[in-house]
Design a protein around this motif. Structure first.
Motif, PDB file in Angstrom:
ATOM      1  N   THR A   1       0.833  -1.205   0.000  1.00  0.00           N
ATOM      2  CA  THR A   1       0.000   0.000   0.000  1.00  0.00           C
ATOM      3  C   THR A   1       0.866   1.254   0.000  1.00  0.00           C
TER       4      THR A   1
ATOM      5  N   LEU B   1      -8.129   9.593   1.198  1.00  0.00           N
ATOM      6  CA  LEU B   1      -7.698   8.210   0.964  1.00  0.00           C
ATOM      7  C   LEU B   1      -8.064   7.285   2.122  1.00  0.00           C
ATOM      8  N   PRO B   2      -7.884   7.705   3.409  1.00  0.00           N
ATOM      9  CA  PRO B   2      -8.304   6.836   4.516  1.00  0.00           C
ATOM     10  C   PRO B   2      -9.806   6.572   4.539  1.00  0.00           C
TER      11      PRO B   2
ATOM     12  N   SER C   1     -10.376   3.854   2.057  1.00  0.00           N
ATOM     13  CA  SER C   1      -9.841   2.607   2.591  1.00  0.00           C
ATOM     14  C   SER C   1     -10.751   2.004   3.654  1.00  0.00           C
ATOM     15  N   CYS C   2     -11.236   2.851   4.566  1.00  0.00           N
ATOM     16  CA  CYS C   2     -12.089   2.377   5.661  1.00  0.00           C
ATOM     17  C   CYS C   2     -13.394   1.803   5.137  1.00  0.00           C
TER      18      CYS C   2
ATOM     19  N   GLY D   1     -12.792  -1.416   2.956  1.00  0.00           N
ATOM     20  CA  GLY D   1     -12.370  -2.534   3.796  1.00  0.00           C
ATOM     21  C   GLY D   1     -13.530  -3.146   4.544  1.00  0.00           C
TER      22      GLY D   1
ATOM     23  N   THR E   1     -13.966   0.550  -6.036  1.00  0.00           N
ATOM     24  CA  THR E   1     -13.302  -0.108  -4.909  1.00  0.00           C
ATOM     25  C   THR E   1     -14.250  -1.024  -4.148  1.00  0.00           C
TER      26      THR E   1
ATOM     27  N   SER F   1     -13.692  -4.889  -3.508  1.00  0.00           N
ATOM     28  CA  SER F   1     -13.630  -5.440  -2.148  1.00  0.00           C
ATOM     29  C   SER F   1     -14.628  -6.578  -1.957  1.00  0.00           C
TER      30      SER F   1
ATOM     31  N   THR G   1      -5.699  -5.747   2.673  1.00  0.00           N
ATOM     32  CA  THR G   1      -4.484  -5.270   2.003  1.00  0.00           C
ATOM     33  C   THR G   1      -4.701  -5.118   0.502  1.00  0.00           C
TER      34      THR G   1
ATOM     35  N   THR H   1      -7.511  -4.754  -1.045  1.00  0.00           N
ATOM     36  CA  THR H   1      -8.470  -3.673  -1.279  1.00  0.00           C
ATOM     37  C   THR H   1      -7.793  -2.316  -1.187  1.00  0.00           C
ATOM     38  N   ASP H   2      -6.929  -2.137  -0.191  1.00  0.00           N
ATOM     39  CA  ASP H   2      -6.215  -0.856  -0.052  1.00  0.00           C
ATOM     40  C   ASP H   2      -5.351  -0.569  -1.271  1.00  0.00           C
TER      41      ASP H   2
ATOM     42  N   MET I   1      -6.793   2.423  -3.529  1.00  0.00           N
ATOM     43  CA  MET I   1      -6.017   3.662  -3.576  1.00  0.00           C
ATOM     44  C   MET I   1      -5.397   3.872  -4.947  1.00  0.00           C
TER      45      MET I   1
END
Length: 393
Positions: A237, A258-259, A262-263, A266, A342, A346, A374, A376-377, A381
């Motif tokens: 990542t 970006l977080p 990701s959150c 995920g 995404t 996921s 991982t 997915t991130d 991203m």
């Protein structure tokens, strides 16, 4: 005479039963018919049925088959002695006298009847003894051919066979049909509950053997290797983000969102992961098309991504406008497209990872969330930064 219609009907009848019952139905057929019927069924369902067939009817080596539910032990490990067993020629009065004289009356839920060779032939409900005439033989009162569990059957297969029945007690029989014990329904589901509670830990690299009272050194030894693996995968990542350092430097707002991507992605992937592992554990995927499951999960991911992406798009537009960074509308479009893509990825990973692990012979739950999160991130991203670079810059 064309056997095709009969084979189709038999395949439909088999597909509508749990594997143990389907195997019992096929035992009346020839090996050729069994092989033809199994070819009509989904591969996973056929493998489960073969596990319960006699060797002379198996078109493949049963030793090469793995069950869906990876629970240790067999029915023999769960069973207890049978205290209520009588010949089917005994009378109702004999059965009542037997119950009155038994030193274990509270351990007897049903009476099991046997033939001259002591093979299981029927089951007698205690209530029916009260309604029958004393001189009636048990063969007239019993429920013939009761459901039973082979003592050699794996615990996981036994749970799947019993999951839709909910009987308080199941007779256990040997290979000759002799009653060798009984299994309490609560024991089966206690074993299943222990396995399911262990799965949540397995998904993040916690050993099934670890409990709250496990010593510190042993807990560290069990958990730490998976964290090292997680650290190595996380470098992927970091490498992906580092490849777009110029884009992030020019569009600083991306670093803040970006977080968020990701959150959400995920969590979306872990939802699909949980459903897939639950399906493997409970046997819901027996006969269910993997392609159909993947398409459904991708559709759910697209819907989740779209509606969450709308809110994300508004948020990044407002943030960019408030901070005077510009490109608000285009960043909103990037956010929406990234969320949709995404979340689809996921859900796809959350479904495929446990299936691939199972196909490889591993526990489907083993560190699966580490792999899903991982991957997915990295892909999520990468998608967002690629879209930002292409559409905004």
């Amino acid at each position: 005479m064309d056997e095709t219609p009969r084979l189709k009907d038999l395949a439909r009848a088999v597909a509508g039963r749990v594997p143990l019952d389907a195997a019992e139905l096929l035992q009346r057929e020839t090996p050729e018919v069994v092989a033809a019927v199994l070819q009509e069924l989904p591969q996973r369902m056929a493998r489960d049925i073969v596990e319960h067939l006699p060797k002379h009817l198996c078109p493949v080596d049963p030793a090469s088959i793995t069950t869906e539910l990876q629970i240790p032990g067999t029915v023999a490990d769960l069973m207890e002695p049978v205290y209520g067993k009588l010949p089917e020629t005994a009378t109702v009065q004999d059965a009542i006298d037997f119950l009155r004289g038994s030193p274990y009356p509270r351990q007897i839920t049903y009476l099991y009847t046997t033939d001259l060779e002591e093979r299981l032939t029927g089951l007698v409900v205690i209530r029916d003894l009260l309604l029958a005439r004393p001189e009636q033989p048990l063969s007239e009162v019993m429920l013939p051919d009761p459901f039973s569990l082979p003592a050699s059957l794996s615990a996981g297969s036994a749970i799947k066979a019993a999951v839709h029945r909910h009987y308080p007690v199941y007779p256990a029989v040997d290979e000759r049909g002799h009653v060798v014990g009984v299994v309490r329904g609560w024991r089966l589901f206690e074993r299943q509950a222990i396995e399911i509670t262990a799965q949540s830990g397995s998904m993040v690299g916690v050993s099934k053997e670890e409990r709250v009272y496990t010593p510190l050194r042993q807990s560290f030894r069990m958990r730490h290797p998976w964290l090292q693996i997680n650290l190595l995968t996380a470098f992927g990542t970091a490498l992906m983000v580092g490849m777009f350092d110029d884009t992030i430097a020019r569009i600083v707002v991306l670093a803040a969102f970006l977080p968020v991507l990701s959150c959400l992605a995920g969590n979306n992937g872990c939802q699909a992961l949980a459903i897939t592992i639950r399906g493997l554990t409970l046997g819901d995927l027996d006969g269910y098309s993997v392609r159909k499951l993947l398409l459904k999960e991708m559709a759910v991911g697209a819907l989740n991504g779209f509606f969450c992406g709308l809110i994300g798009a508004v948020a990044i537009f407002a943030f960019a406008s408030f901070t005077g960074q510009g490109h608000g509308l285009m960043l909103g479009l990037v956010m929406l497209m990234s969320m949709v893509g995404t979340c689809i990825i996921s859900c796809l990973l959350g479904t495929l990872v446990p299936l691939v692990l199972k196909r490889a012979g591993a526990d489907p739950a083993t560190a699966s969330s580490i792999f899903v999160l991982t991957a997915t991130d990295i892909l999520g991203m990468g998608l967002m930064l690629t879209l930002a670079t292409t559409l905004v810059l």
